[in-house]
Design an enzyme around this catalytic site. Sequence first.
Site, PDB file in Angstrom:
ATOM      1  N   GLY A  24      36.330  42.262  41.257  1.00 23.06           N
ATOM      2  CA  GLY A  24      35.376  42.999  42.075  1.00 23.06           C
ATOM      3  C   GLY A  24      36.039  44.133  42.810  1.00 23.06           C
ATOM      4  N   GLY A  27      38.032  42.557  45.793  1.00 20.15           N
ATOM      5  CA  GLY A  27      38.821  41.361  45.590  1.00 20.15           C
ATOM      6  C   GLY A  27      38.482  40.663  44.292  1.00 20.15           C
ATOM      7  CB  THR A  29      36.652  35.436  41.543  1.00 21.64           C
ATOM      8  OG1 THR A  29      35.899  36.216  42.480  1.00 21.64           O
ATOM      9  CG2 THR A  29      36.269  33.975  41.699  1.00 21.64           C
ATOM     10  CE  LYS A  45      33.135  33.342  45.364  1.00 26.56           C
ATOM     11  NZ  LYS A  45      32.878  34.137  44.159  1.00 26.56           N
ATOM     12  CG  ASP A 146      24.103  38.864  43.008  1.00 26.68           C
ATOM     13  OD1 ASP A 146      23.254  39.401  42.270  1.00 26.68           O
ATOM     14  OD2 ASP A 146      25.325  38.980  42.829  1.00 26.68           O
TER      15      ASP A 146
END
Length: 666
Positions: A24, A27, A29, A45, A146
Amino acid sequence: MDGTEQGEGLIGGRYRILRQLGQGSFGDTYLAEDVHRFQELCVLKEFNPQVEGKPALDKAQMLFEREAGILYQLNHPQIPRFRELLRDQGRLFLVQDYVEGPTYRELLNRRIAYDGPFSEAEVTRLLMQLLPVLQYLHSIGIVHRDISPDNLVQRNADGRPVLIDFGGVKQLVVNVRHQLGVPDPYQSVSGQVTRLGEGGYAPEEQLETGRVDPTTDLYALGMTALVLLTGKEPEQLYDERTQSWTWPDQVSLSPTVRQVLERMVAQTPRDRYVTAGQVMAALNLAQPTSMPASLNQPMPVRMQPMTPPPPLEPPPPPPTRAVVPPPTYDPTATLAAPPRAVPPKRSSSGFWPALGVLFVVVAVLGGLWWWLPALELGFVNREDTLDDTENPAFSEAEQARKQAIRDRALALNVDPTYLTQLTDQFFFEQHPERQGNPLTDQPEDEALRAEWDAIAEANLDLLETNLSTDARSRLGRYNPSDRDRWQRQVNQMYVSSRALYDLTDARFAQIFPDRAAEGFVETPVDQIWSALAQDQVTAMETGEILSEIQFEPDSFSQQVQGTLSPGHGTVYILNLSAEQLMRLNLQAPPDSTRLSFFVPLPDEAVPYLLNNSSQNTWAGELPQTGYYEIVIISRASNPINYRLTTAVDNVIDDIINRPQAPAKSN
């Protein structure tokens, strides 16, 4: 960062990276194993705020730790648990449970390859399994942001759907960057823009303005259902030229399910369902016998039994109420107030004890004790009730308003008759001059009827926000036998009714800061106290607010930490011996908590060691053998973090096998 290279070491001394799961803008995962928990899989994460300089990075991490506190409130079996925030060599990781199983995107791709998309029955079942999860999240002020087939996992262990990858975590990073004064908090240094919501699944207002509320989650869930039903992406279900949906012509559905989905994915927020409970109620009408009732509640996760339960404490008398002038009702008030002391014993004479006896007699005879004439409790028989939704004397707007209140009450599992009585109580407290003079359907009472309806709406907001579906469903029917049942339940977990009542009083005081809990089941508002007590018992059984502190061999101290919302509390139990030296220390913001330390068998000489105390330390020799209770209650107006340290001398290995003291008697 390469997963293999990082896997050579341990993050935080315990997590070994296995592989990268995603990348992302703020950051990455990773899938990792916890070497301290038998190689249990978990998700790491990494938080990368992308700011320059160590001072800015340290501040960013501090802000993120503070912002992420809300994640630790999450306690639902269909939501991966957030374990901890972990610092490691200047880097910050959020550790979360890993859910094994295929995503619904993967399931859909398999279905399309072999035997077609999901059926209406399968999708309806999925909705009925997920809507209680959203109801839980929204009740504590969290919006997922989301929802899509990619962020739903069918758990291998039990086949139930699990919500993963909270968009709210991305929002936390954006919030931190905003507080640091970053010019464009949504954009990384590489130019990648963080999207809070997936295109096609998030409604227009979320993508354009970032505004979210429960209706945005319901929209995304509705779109997910349509994609699973049709096997097509959202853009294939909408005609940009005509600005209209095309999915109704692409899938065959029952009329009710079609109407439910149309309302879930309405373009305008005001045209959508307001709560997940409303959607569940509509789907229950569509298929009233196809869905087991258990799907409407989270799956219970009970504490493991520790030792055979102690003898039950004798039923104490129900709490009495203080006679106070009727306060002004403010359904939006949330300031915390000091919790009451342990309920005093009820007087043996007077009107209320006699009425309590009458309640019990009626309950034994037919279980209808609550439905005594309203006049018995100080209320009036009224012509303006929620059953009177089609009175021709009312305007169409007033009829629609009353029908909407009734529909919402049913969707929330609140009995409309109870809601009428609760609203009467608050209305006549505000208008004592109307006591004995019921509202009529005449034009001169129209303004007062509108005020009454507004109070009813505020009451529904209060009940939806503060009570579980199960607790709401019994409002108006709680009676003294419930008190005995709760006492037995908490006793089996080595908790006294004193602790239960303190926790309940704190929640009640946070909701009604100017109102003392007035009794057990004497007025409609007292039923809310009972419903809160029911939820406290359930939270203990699931382990949400109850934990046992055990000392490892050769270890003489333990440290636990957590986060408390305003008016909320938690209980820790410890199995200890008489004459042991005990020290406890609570670290929390000043004047934000009340601390209790209860003995196994309270008596006149030693009723307790601490009771709703503002002090945060205690040290001394323990007077008894058995299970002690530490109760921590928040009096703050915002969520707070706390750390509890307990230490004892002379810990012995077979502590669990020592004779137990009798249960507490309050």
